[in-house]
Design a protein around this motif. Structure first.
Motif, PDB file in Angstrom:
ATOM      1  N   PHE A  91       5.689   9.311  29.609  1.00 25.68           N
ATOM      2  CA  PHE A  91       6.930   8.637  30.004  1.00 25.68           C
ATOM      3  C   PHE A  91       7.824   8.397  28.795  1.00 25.68           C
ATOM      4  O   PHE A  91       9.025   8.697  28.825  1.00 25.68           O
ATOM      5  N   LEU A  92       7.279   7.859  27.711  1.00 28.96           N
ATOM      6  CA  LEU A  92       8.072   7.587  26.516  1.00 28.96           C
ATOM      7  C   LEU A  92       8.638   8.870  25.914  1.00 28.96           C
ATOM      8  O   LEU A  92       9.795   8.912  25.470  1.00 28.96           O
ATOM      9  N   ASN A  93       7.835   9.921  25.907  1.00 29.59           N
ATOM     10  CA  ASN A  93       8.310  11.204  25.403  1.00 29.59           C
ATOM     11  C   ASN A  93       9.450  11.728  26.269  1.00 29.59           C
ATOM     12  O   ASN A  93      10.455  12.252  25.765  1.00 29.59           O
ATOM     13  N   SER A  94       9.317  11.553  27.579  1.00 27.68           N
ATOM     14  CA  SER A  94      10.332  12.059  28.500  1.00 27.68           C
ATOM     15  C   SER A  94      11.663  11.353  28.321  1.00 27.68           C
ATOM     16  O   SER A  94      12.710  11.994  28.208  1.00 27.68           O
ATOM     17  N   ILE A  95      11.660  10.013  28.304  1.00 27.09           N
ATOM     18  CA  ILE A  95      12.939   9.295  28.256  1.00 27.09           C
ATOM     19  C   ILE A  95      13.604   9.413  26.891  1.00 27.09           C
ATOM     20  O   ILE A  95      14.824   9.215  26.769  1.00 27.09           O
ATOM     21  N   ASN A  96      12.833   9.734  25.862  1.00 24.20           N
ATOM     22  CA  ASN A  96      13.412   9.896  24.530  1.00 24.20           C
ATOM     23  C   ASN A  96      13.760  11.337  24.200  1.00 24.20           C
ATOM     24  O   ASN A  96      14.755  11.601  23.517  1.00 24.20           O
ATOM     25  N   ASN A  97      12.944  12.283  24.674  1.00 27.08           N
ATOM     26  CA  ASN A  97      13.071  13.668  24.215  1.00 27.08           C
ATOM     27  C   ASN A  97      13.235  14.697  25.320  1.00 27.08           C
ATOM     28  O   ASN A  97      13.554  15.848  25.031  1.00 27.08           O
ATOM     29  N   GLY A  98      12.984  14.319  26.557  1.00 29.32           N
ATOM     30  CA  GLY A  98      12.938  15.300  27.627  1.00 29.32           C
ATOM     31  C   GLY A  98      14.282  15.600  28.245  1.00 29.32           C
ATOM     32  O   GLY A  98      15.249  14.838  28.118  1.00 29.32           O
ATOM     33  N   ASP A  99      14.339  16.732  28.948  1.00 30.02           N
ATOM     34  CA  ASP A  99      15.557  17.136  29.640  1.00 30.02           C
ATOM     35  C   ASP A  99      15.618  16.620  31.076  1.00 30.02           C
ATOM     36  O   ASP A  99      16.672  16.691  31.712  1.00 30.02           O
ATOM     37  N   ASN A 100      14.495  16.119  31.587  1.00 30.71           N
ATOM     38  CA  ASN A 100      14.439  15.645  32.969  1.00 30.71           C
ATOM     39  C   ASN A 100      13.916  14.221  33.026  1.00 30.71           C
ATOM     40  O   ASN A 100      13.061  13.878  33.851  1.00 30.71           O
ATOM     41  N   LEU A 117      15.104  11.477  34.111  1.00 30.84           N
ATOM     42  CA  LEU A 117      15.321  10.695  35.318  1.00 30.84           C
ATOM     43  C   LEU A 117      14.213  10.901  36.340  1.00 30.84           C
ATOM     44  O   LEU A 117      14.029  10.064  37.228  1.00 30.84           O
ATOM     45  N   ASN A 118      13.478  12.010  36.237  1.00 27.88           N
ATOM     46  CA  ASN A 118      12.342  12.224  37.135  1.00 27.88           C
ATOM     47  C   ASN A 118      11.242  11.199  36.896  1.00 27.88           C
ATOM     48  O   ASN A 118      10.415  10.951  37.779  1.00 27.88           O
ATOM     49  N   ASP A 119      11.228  10.610  35.706  1.00 32.06           N
ATOM     50  CA  ASP A 119      10.179   9.664  35.342  1.00 32.06           C
ATOM     51  C   ASP A 119      10.618   8.209  35.458  1.00 32.06           C
ATOM     52  O   ASP A 119       9.885   7.307  35.070  1.00 32.06           O
ATOM     53  N   ILE A 120      11.814   7.988  35.966  1.00 28.24           N
ATOM     54  CA  ILE A 120      12.363   6.634  36.089  1.00 28.24           C
ATOM     55  C   ILE A 120      12.647   6.341  37.551  1.00 28.24           C
ATOM     56  O   ILE A 120      13.233   7.161  38.262  1.00 28.24           O
ATOM     57  N   ASP A 121      12.257   5.152  38.010  1.00 23.47           N
ATOM     58  CA  ASP A 121      12.668   4.684  39.338  1.00 23.47           C
ATOM     59  C   ASP A 121      14.123   4.238  39.207  1.00 23.47           C
ATOM     60  O   ASP A 121      14.420   3.083  38.893  1.00 23.47           O
ATOM     61  N   THR A 122      15.025   5.166  39.408  1.00 24.71           N
ATOM     62  CA  THR A 122      16.428   4.923  39.064  1.00 24.71           C
ATOM     63  C   THR A 122      17.072   3.845  39.936  1.00 24.71           C
ATOM     64  O   THR A 122      17.906   3.080  39.445  1.00 24.71           O
ATOM     65  N   ASP A 123      16.723   3.767  41.212  1.00 25.43           N
ATOM     66  CA  ASP A 123      17.338   2.753  42.074  1.00 25.43           C
ATOM     67  C   ASP A 123      17.007   1.350  41.583  1.00 25.43           C
ATOM     68  O   ASP A 123      17.890   0.478  41.496  1.00 25.43           O
ATOM     69  N   ILE A 124      15.738   1.106  41.280  1.00 23.92           N
ATOM     70  CA  ILE A 124      15.352  -0.219  40.794  1.00 23.92           C
ATOM     71  C   ILE A 124      15.980  -0.495  39.439  1.00 23.92           C
ATOM     72  O   ILE A 124      16.451  -1.605  39.158  1.00 23.92           O
ATOM     73  N   MET A 125      16.029   0.515  38.576  1.00 26.35           N
ATOM     74  CA  MET A 125      16.598   0.302  37.252  1.00 26.35           C
ATOM     75  C   MET A 125      18.095   0.014  37.307  1.00 26.35           C
ATOM     76  O   MET A 125      18.610  -0.792  36.534  1.00 26.35           O
ATOM     77  N   VAL A 126      18.799   0.661  38.202  1.00 24.38           N
ATOM     78  CA  VAL A 126      20.222   0.364  38.377  1.00 24.38           C
ATOM     79  C   VAL A 126      20.399  -1.087  38.818  1.00 24.38           C
ATOM     80  O   VAL A 126      21.264  -1.812  38.300  1.00 24.38           O
ATOM     81  N   ASN A 127      19.581  -1.526  39.775  1.00 21.74           N
ATOM     82  CA  ASN A 127      19.671  -2.910  40.246  1.00 21.74           C
ATOM     83  C   ASN A 127      19.323  -3.895  39.130  1.00 21.74           C
ATOM     84  O   ASN A 127      19.981  -4.935  38.966  1.00 21.74           O
ATOM     85  N   TYR A 128      18.278  -3.565  38.382  1.00 20.46           N
ATOM     86  CA  TYR A 128      17.865  -4.421  37.260  1.00 20.46           C
ATOM     87  C   TYR A 128      18.994  -4.555  36.245  1.00 20.46           C
ATOM     88  O   TYR A 128      19.305  -5.664  35.773  1.00 20.46           O
ATOM     89  N   LEU A 129      19.617  -3.444  35.906  1.00 17.75           N
ATOM     90  CA  LEU A 129      20.663  -3.459  34.896  1.00 17.75           C
ATOM     91  C   LEU A 129      21.873  -4.252  35.372  1.00 17.75           C
ATOM     92  O   LEU A 129      22.433  -5.069  34.626  1.00 17.75           O
ATOM     93  N   ALA A 130      22.285  -4.041  36.607  1.00 17.52           N
ATOM     94  CA  ALA A 130      23.448  -4.764  37.136  1.00 17.52           C
ATOM     95  C   ALA A 130      23.184  -6.265  37.169  1.00 17.52           C
ATOM     96  O   ALA A 130      24.039  -7.069  36.765  1.00 17.52           O
ATOM     97  N   ALA A 131      22.011  -6.656  37.630  1.00 18.11           N
ATOM     98  CA  ALA A 131      21.680  -8.079  37.682  1.00 18.11           C
ATOM     99  C   ALA A 131      21.605  -8.675  36.280  1.00 18.11           C
ATOM    100  O   ALA A 131      22.074  -9.796  36.040  1.00 18.11           O
TER     101      ALA A 131
END
Length: 291
Positions: free
Chosen positions: A47-56, A58-72
Motif C-alpha cells: 500500500f505504501l509503495n503504491s500511494i507513493n510510487n505506483g501508477d494505480n 487509487l486502486n489501493d485507497i477507499d476513495t469514497d471514505i477518504m473524500v468524506n474524511y478529508l471534507a469533514a
C-alpha cells in the motif's frame, strides 16, 4: 479480518523501503487472522509503495471514505491530525475483502480551531500556526522553495491544499486531490456538508440542545479543565487567552480559541466563499494558509 495500524506522531505514510522495521512509528493493533505471518506487513508495504510510487494508487485507497474524511477534516479544523503538522491521530484500516485502505481518525479534542490557530507562538510557532518551525517533524523547507505562510487562523485555511505543513507530504491525500473526478467529489461533499451536517443554524441548535443535556454534569465534574463559566462562554463566544485552569489546552501553548458556534459560522462562510470562487481556495502549496 482487518489489519489496523495505529499512527504515532509524524507518520505521513511516505515510502521508505520494503523492510517493515523501517516503519517503526506504525504500531500493529489488530489482524488476528494473519498475525505473526508474512502477510502481516506485506499488505501495508504494498500500500505504501503504491500511494507513493505506483501508477494505480487509487486502486489501493477507499476513495469514497477518504473524500468524506478529508471534507469533514477541512471543516472541523483539527490540526492535531493527518492534515496537520503532527500527521497523527489516525488508524490505517485495511479492508481485506476489497484489498484497499482508508484512515480512521480519532482524538478530536483540539478540533474547531483549538490548536494551530496562528495566535500565540511557542518554539518558533509551535503553539500558533506552526510558522517558522520547518514543518514540525518534517524536513526543513528548501531555501529555494516558494514562500508559503503557515501562520494563520485555521478558520482561514484553503480547501484545495488543506495540509498545513511545509515539511513532509501526505501522499494518500495528494492522490485524492490530484484526480479531477475525486477533487470534484471532494468539493461536492464540502457543499453537501455545508447544506446539512455542518450547516451553522442546525449545529447551533444541536450545540444548545446537548449543552442543556450535559449542563448539570459539567457543573459537578471535579476534573474539568475549564471552569463552568468558561465552558458556557466557549459555546457562543471566543475564549480569552488566560482560560485554562489545568492545562487542558496544552499547558497554555495554544492561545485563545474561537468559540464553538462562532467557529462553525465563520468557517462555513469562508469555505462557502471559496467554493463560490469569491476568495482563493488554494495557494502556491506547502501550507493550508492563504497567501
Amino acid at each position: 479480518s482487518v489489519m489496523c495500524i495505529r499512527d504515532r506522531l509524524f507518520t505521513t505514510l511516505e515510502w521508505v523501503d520494503n523492510n517493515p522495521s523501517s516503519y517503526a512509528s506504525l504500531e500493529l493493533k489488530t489482524n488476528k487472522d494473519t498475525i505473526a505471518t508474512p502477510e502481516e506487513s506485506q499488505a501495508l508495504i504494498q500500500f505504501l509503495n503504491s500511494i507513493n510510487n505506483g501508477d494505480n494508487a487509487l486502486n489501493d485507497i477507499d476513495t469514497d471514505i477518504m473524500v468524506n474524511y478529508l471534507a469533514a477534516s477541512v471543516l472541523n479544523g483539527n490540526m492535531d491530525s493527518h492534515i496537520g503538522p503532527t500527521a497523527n491521530n489516525f488508524y490505517v484500516y485495511h479492508h481485506v475483502t476489497t484489498n484497499n485502505f482508508t484512515l480512521l481518525p480519532w482524538d478530536y479534542n483540539l478540533a474547531y480551531g483549538m490548536w494551530g490557530d496562528g495566535v500565540s507562538g511557542f518554539g518558533g510557532g509551535f503553539g500558533g500556526g506552526f510558522g517558522g518551525f520547518g514543518g514540525f517533524g518534517g524536513p526543513a523547507p528548501d531555501d529555494n522553495a516558494p514562500i508559503v505562510n503557515t501562520d494563520c487562523r485555521v478558520l482561514d485555511h484553503v480547501i484545495d491544499n488543506p495540509v498545513n505543513d511545509t515539511g513532509a507530504p501526505r501522499p494518500m491525500i495528494e492522490r485524492i486531490l490530484e484526480n479531477d473526478a475525486l477533487r470534484n467529489q471532494y468539493r461536492q461533499t464540502l457543499q453537501a456538508l455545508l447544506n446539512g451536517a455542518f450547516n451553522p443554524a442546525y449545529l447551533a441548535n444541536e450545540i444548545s440542545r446537548f449543552a442543556d443535556l450535559i449542563d448539570p454534569y459539567v457543573q459537578a465534574d471535579p476534573t474539568k479543565f475549564f471552569t463552568y463559566d468558561e465552558w458556557q462562554h466557549s459555546l457562543t463566544q471566543d475564549m480569552p487567552e488566560d482560560s485554562n485552569i489545568q492545562g487542558g489546552r496544552g499547558f497554555n501553548t495554544y492561545g485563545p480559541a474561537p468559540g464553538l458556534v462562532p467557529y462553525i459560522q465563520e468557517r462555513a462562510n469562508i469555505v462557502q466563499r471559496q467554493l463560490n470562487g469569491e476568495i482563493p481556495s488554494s495557494n502556491n502549496g506547502g501550507s493550508a494558509c492563504p497567501l
